[in-house]
Design a protein around this motif. Structure first.
Motif, PDB file in Angstrom:
ATOM      1  N   TYR A   1       2.652   4.184  -5.273  1.00  0.00           N
ATOM      2  CA  TYR A   1       3.676   3.135  -5.243  1.00  0.00           C
ATOM      3  C   TYR A   1       5.048   3.714  -4.917  1.00  0.00           C
ATOM      4  O   TYR A   1       5.887   3.055  -4.308  1.00  0.00           O
ATOM      5  CB  TYR A   1       3.713   2.399  -6.590  1.00  0.00           C
ATOM      6  CG  TYR A   1       4.390   1.069  -6.480  1.00  0.00           C
ATOM      7  CD1 TYR A   1       3.715  -0.020  -5.956  1.00  0.00           C
ATOM      8  CD2 TYR A   1       5.726   0.916  -6.830  1.00  0.00           C
ATOM      9  CE1 TYR A   1       4.336  -1.233  -5.803  1.00  0.00           C
ATOM     10  CE2 TYR A   1       6.359  -0.303  -6.681  1.00  0.00           C
ATOM     11  CZ  TYR A   1       5.657  -1.370  -6.167  1.00  0.00           C
ATOM     12  OH  TYR A   1       6.286  -2.575  -6.002  1.00  0.00           O
ATOM     13  N   MET A   2       5.260   4.978  -5.303  1.00  0.00           N
ATOM     14  CA  MET A   2       6.533   5.644  -5.012  1.00  0.00           C
ATOM     15  C   MET A   2       6.731   5.764  -3.497  1.00  0.00           C
ATOM     16  O   MET A   2       7.801   5.441  -2.982  1.00  0.00           O
ATOM     17  CB  MET A   2       6.522   7.020  -5.667  1.00  0.00           C
ATOM     18  CG  MET A   2       7.793   7.783  -5.559  1.00  0.00           C
ATOM     19  SD  MET A   2       8.258   8.500  -7.130  1.00  0.00           S
ATOM     20  CE  MET A   2       7.196   9.882  -7.252  1.00  0.00           C
ATOM     21  N   ILE A   3       5.684   6.221  -2.780  1.00  0.00           N
ATOM     22  CA  ILE A   3       5.796   6.341  -1.318  1.00  0.00           C
ATOM     23  C   ILE A   3       6.050   4.963  -0.713  1.00  0.00           C
ATOM     24  O   ILE A   3       6.954   4.766   0.107  1.00  0.00           O
ATOM     25  CB  ILE A   3       4.501   6.934  -0.714  1.00  0.00           C
ATOM     26  CG1 ILE A   3       4.149   8.242  -1.393  1.00  0.00           C
ATOM     27  CG2 ILE A   3       4.642   7.131   0.781  1.00  0.00           C
ATOM     28  CD1 ILE A   3       2.836   8.818  -0.926  1.00  0.00           C
ATOM     29  N   HIS A   4       5.251   3.997  -1.162  1.00  0.00           N
ATOM     30  CA  HIS A   4       5.376   2.643  -0.609  1.00  0.00           C
ATOM     31  C   HIS A   4       6.774   2.075  -0.842  1.00  0.00           C
ATOM     32  O   HIS A   4       7.419   1.588   0.084  1.00  0.00           O
ATOM     33  CB  HIS A   4       4.329   1.732  -1.242  1.00  0.00           C
ATOM     34  CG  HIS A   4       4.738   0.304  -1.259  1.00  0.00           C
ATOM     35  ND1 HIS A   4       4.687  -0.479  -0.134  1.00  0.00           N
ATOM     36  CD2 HIS A   4       5.283  -0.464  -2.238  1.00  0.00           C
ATOM     37  CE1 HIS A   4       5.152  -1.682  -0.432  1.00  0.00           C
ATOM     38  NE2 HIS A   4       5.526  -1.692  -1.697  1.00  0.00           N
ATOM     39  N   SER A   5       7.251   2.144  -2.092  1.00  0.00           N
ATOM     40  CA  SER A   5       8.507   1.451  -2.395  1.00  0.00           C
ATOM     41  C   SER A   5       9.693   2.168  -1.750  1.00  0.00           C
ATOM     42  O   SER A   5      10.707   1.530  -1.451  1.00  0.00           O
ATOM     43  CB  SER A   5       8.701   1.312  -3.897  1.00  0.00           C
ATOM     44  OG  SER A   5       8.855   2.561  -4.496  1.00  0.00           O
TER      45      SER A   5
ATOM     46  N   MET B   1      10.434 -10.589   7.261  1.00  0.00           N
ATOM     47  CA  MET B   1       9.252 -11.158   6.617  1.00  0.00           C
ATOM     48  C   MET B   1       8.231 -10.073   6.299  1.00  0.00           C
ATOM     49  O   MET B   1       7.669 -10.040   5.193  1.00  0.00           O
ATOM     50  CB  MET B   1       8.633 -12.206   7.538  1.00  0.00           C
ATOM     51  CG  MET B   1       7.362 -12.740   6.974  1.00  0.00           C
ATOM     52  SD  MET B   1       7.087 -14.406   7.473  1.00  0.00           S
ATOM     53  CE  MET B   1       5.429 -14.618   6.896  1.00  0.00           C
ATOM     54  N   ALA B   2       8.013  -9.148   7.252  1.00  0.00           N
ATOM     55  CA  ALA B   2       7.043  -8.075   7.000  1.00  0.00           C
ATOM     56  C   ALA B   2       7.472  -7.247   5.794  1.00  0.00           C
ATOM     57  O   ALA B   2       6.665  -6.921   4.914  1.00  0.00           O
ATOM     58  CB  ALA B   2       6.919  -7.193   8.238  1.00  0.00           C
ATOM     59  N   THR B   3       8.783  -6.911   5.728  1.00  0.00           N
ATOM     60  CA  THR B   3       9.258  -6.095   4.618  1.00  0.00           C
ATOM     61  C   THR B   3       9.158  -6.854   3.302  1.00  0.00           C
ATOM     62  O   THR B   3       8.807  -6.283   2.266  1.00  0.00           O
ATOM     63  CB  THR B   3      10.714  -5.687   4.868  1.00  0.00           C
ATOM     64  OG1 THR B   3      10.814  -5.204   6.191  1.00  0.00           O
ATOM     65  CG2 THR B   3      11.152  -4.615   3.928  1.00  0.00           C
ATOM     66  N   ALA B   4       9.473  -8.166   3.345  1.00  0.00           N
ATOM     67  CA  ALA B   4       9.391  -8.963   2.124  1.00  0.00           C
ATOM     68  C   ALA B   4       7.958  -9.015   1.618  1.00  0.00           C
ATOM     69  O   ALA B   4       7.713  -8.900   0.412  1.00  0.00           O
ATOM     70  CB  ALA B   4       9.925 -10.374   2.390  1.00  0.00           C
ATOM     71  N   ILE B   5       6.992  -9.135   2.544  1.00  0.00           N
ATOM     72  CA  ILE B   5       5.580  -9.148   2.147  1.00  0.00           C
ATOM     73  C   ILE B   5       5.223  -7.833   1.471  1.00  0.00           C
ATOM     74  O   ILE B   5       4.578  -7.806   0.416  1.00  0.00           O
ATOM     75  CB  ILE B   5       4.690  -9.384   3.390  1.00  0.00           C
ATOM     76  CG1 ILE B   5       4.776 -10.843   3.826  1.00  0.00           C
ATOM     77  CG2 ILE B   5       3.248  -8.992   3.109  1.00  0.00           C
ATOM     78  CD1 ILE B   5       4.050 -11.134   5.107  1.00  0.00           C
ATOM     79  N   ALA B   6       5.711  -6.722   2.064  1.00  0.00           N
ATOM     80  CA  ALA B   6       5.398  -5.414   1.495  1.00  0.00           C
ATOM     81  C   ALA B   6       6.013  -5.275   0.112  1.00  0.00           C
ATOM     82  O   ALA B   6       5.371  -4.809  -0.827  1.00  0.00           O
ATOM     83  CB  ALA B   6       5.913  -4.315   2.423  1.00  0.00           C
TER      84      ALA B   6
END
Lengths: 116, 502
Positions: free
Chosen positions: B334-338, B379-384
């Motif tokens: 989650y660290m990499i993702h966020s 939108m893509a970033t908000a979904i992520a």
């Protein structure tokens, strides 16, 4: 000596915290400085307080003073000094830009003049 | 001894000094050398990550003094991964800063940027607690300069708050480190792992106070409630690319908490027990709630991004608070993702503010130039960030929830409800900025230079998220080993070759 050092640290820290909670940048910076002095004395004391002993192993002496906290405190002094210089400059910049030295981010419209 | 371990510290340090001394009047030269140095850092990061995959831990002796007397750098999977993540993020942010000309709005952007990278890499690599403090200060002093880059009244005033907050944090850090030294007589992290287990019973109370103090410092860096106050003001007022780079700064708090909470004082430690876990879980859950409510209630776009960062730190700390290998592994994923998603959001919002000339979310303004593309990216970033499929946020939250399934009633419901609240917040912001804008469309279409480099930078961040989703299997397998090494630090201790045959 322990009581003297301990109360000095406590006094510095409490004065620092009191000033830090003030509304204007100058007392806040002085408060931060006092807190960093308290830290410095504290680090110095964690190597245990001893009198008249050499800072390196010496067979003639009864013991030695731990030299590591003294090295740590030097680093801490240099860093806190540099950081204080940075915050003074940036606080000055903020004062010149906004015309007052309040720490909080209130709206400027209902702001009283800075007291001279 | 692998000399490449020191490169992520030395390279930016030399480059930063060279830029400020030799190239201060030539922006083009600064850009070329700074980007080259950051790309070199990415290469070194990849090499170190490969090296760390083969050996559990490798030590670099600074000044060739053996541990615990000298300061050491330690390369393990966690530190290699964090250095690589920082370098990749930095390279992308730098492209964006050049593309949008942010680096021309003040002086010394590239020099400060390099010093910032030096501090962050050093903080991840060091194997010495006091050295960690020194690298924290290096990265902070560079971040002060970057935060007020470009100047302006509000930015300077937010800068004063940010510095004051961090100076208090540094003082607490020193108090904690000094007490730690007084109790254990060492500051080498591997040595601490060993000595903490055999602490005399009489020192337990002081040790608990010390560790809570230390965790408070990391909580300040990681913006954990109730110490998150500095983050919205700082991130919302910092220049866009700098806020994006700061996405990795909050992760340093999480990194340090994993390093100390998992490695030095795991819940099996007699002196502390589950103290840290008991404090961390409620704080993390409240952080998540505060972040989600902030996303929904934000009145400006940049505050929206700042609260999204707080919410993601909440999820991250929830995973850390499990203190199990599965929880740590989920936290690392989650660290990499966020980091990537949070940075992408800050960059997109910077693009929007630049075109809209207004940060507010209260009223809708005419459509912006390249609105369609920006809306798609948003939108893509908000979904992520909200954690909806198909992007990596979904997998990340799934891993976190799986790791905490014995506390499902509380943890799952909070994670799921806050996800819904963030979706609503993002949807509200998106419709105000992009959809409602068409109601008041002016006659002439808005004009703005397309800045291909900036869009490329955001595209790269989103490509990173896609790669993180597609390669989730191999990445989590790799992270599982990283987490296992943290929960059983015998290789880390052995690499330090401590006296006493540990």
């Amino acid at each position: 000596m322990e009581i003297l050092v301990a109360s000095a640290i406590g006094l510095l820290a409490s004065a620092g915290i009191y000033l830090m909670l003030r509304q204007r940048t100058f007392p806040v910076i002085v408060g931060l400085t006092l807190l960093s002095y308290a830290v410095n004395v504290f680090i110095f004391a964690v190597g245990r307080l001893v009198v008249g002993l050499p800072p390196i192993l010496d067979k003639a002496a009864a013991g030695y003073t731990d030299p590591l906290p003294q090295a740590l405190v030097l680093t801490a002094i240099v860093i806190s000094f540099g950081m204080t210089a940075v915050i003074v400059i940036i606080a000055l910049g903020a004062y010149l830009e906004s015309g007052h030295d309040r720490v909080d981010m209130t709206d400027d419209t209902d702001e009283p003049e800075v007291r001279k | 001894m692998n000399h490449w371990i020191i490169v992520p510290v030395v390279l930016p340090a030399v480059m930063g000094a060279a830029i400020v001394l030799l190239m201060r009047h030539d922006l083009l030269l600064q850009r070329v050398f700074s980007v080259a140095a950051t790309l070199a850092l990415v290469t070194v990061g990849i090499a170190l990550t490969i090296a760390a995959s083969h050996t559990p831990a490798e030590v670099y002796l600074l000044g060739n003094w053996p541990a615990p007397f000298g300061i050491v750098l330690v390369l393990d999977r966690l530190s290699a991964m964090m250095v690589l993540l920082t370098a990749v993020l930095a390279a992308i942010v730098q492209l964006y800063a050049i593309g949008t000309q942010w680096d021309t709005r003040g002086r010394h952007f590239h020099a400060l940027f390099q010093f910032q990278l030096m501090g962050i890499s050093g903080a991840f690599l060091t194997g010495d607690a006091f050295n960690l403090f020194v690298f924290f200060e290096v990265l902070l002093i560079a971040s002060y300069g970057l935060m007020i880059h470009g100047g302006g009244k509000n930015r300077l005033r937010a800068g004063v708050q940010y510095i004051a907050f961090n100076l208090v944090g540094s003082s607490l850090f020193l108090f904690a480190l000094a007490s730690l030294y007084a109790l254990t007589g060492t500051l080498n992290i591997a040595d601490l792992v060993v000595k903490v287990q055999t602490l005399p019973e009489g020192d337990a109370a002081l040790f608990r106070a010390t560790m809570v103090l230390l965790m408070l410092v990391f909580a300040i860096k990681g913006a954990l409630v109730p110490l998150q106050f500095w983050l919205p003001g700082t991130y919302a007022n910092a220049p866009g690319p700098v806020a994006a780079l700061f996405a990795v700064m909050t992760k340093i708090g999480a990194y340090a908490m994993i390093r100390f909470g998992v490695m030095v004082i795991p819940p099996s430690t007699p002196a502390t027990g589950t103290l840290i876990a008991d404090l961390l879980l409620p704080a993390a859950l409240i952080t998540l709630v505060v972040g989600a409510i902030g996303v929904l209630g934000a009145t400006t776009l940049s505050r929206l991004a700042a609260f999204a960062a707080i919410a993601s730190m909440g999820t991250l700390f929830v995973a850390v608070s499990a203190f199990t290998p599965a929880g740590t592994s989920a936290a690392l994923y989650y660290m990499i993702h966020s980091t990537l998603a949070g940075a992408a959001l800050f960059l997109i919002i910077d693009l929007i503010i630049d075109r809209r000339a207004d940060d507010g979310l209260r009223q809708s303004l005419p459509p912006i130039a390249q609105g369609g593309l920006i809306a798609a990216l948003f939108m893509a970033t908000a979904i992520a960030l909200a954690g909806m499929p198909p992007l990596s946020g979904f997998i990340g939250k799934l891993l976190v929830m799986q790791a905490l399934r014995d506390q499902a009633a509380l943890v799952w419901s909070i994670i799921l409800v806050t996800s819904l609240v963030s979706i609503m917040g993002f949807a509200r912001a998106g419709s105000t900025v992009f959809w409602k804008a068409h109601a008041s469309a002016p006659a002439d279409p808005p004009q703005h230079a397309p800045e291909a480099l900036s869009f490329l930078a955001i595209g790269l961040l989103l490509a990173g998220l896609v790669a993180l989703t597609v390669l989730a299997g191999p990445i989590t397998a790799w992270l599982d080993v990283a987490a296992a090494n943290l929960h059983d630090p015998s290789a880390y201790i052995a690499a330090n070759a401590l006296p006493g045959g540990n």
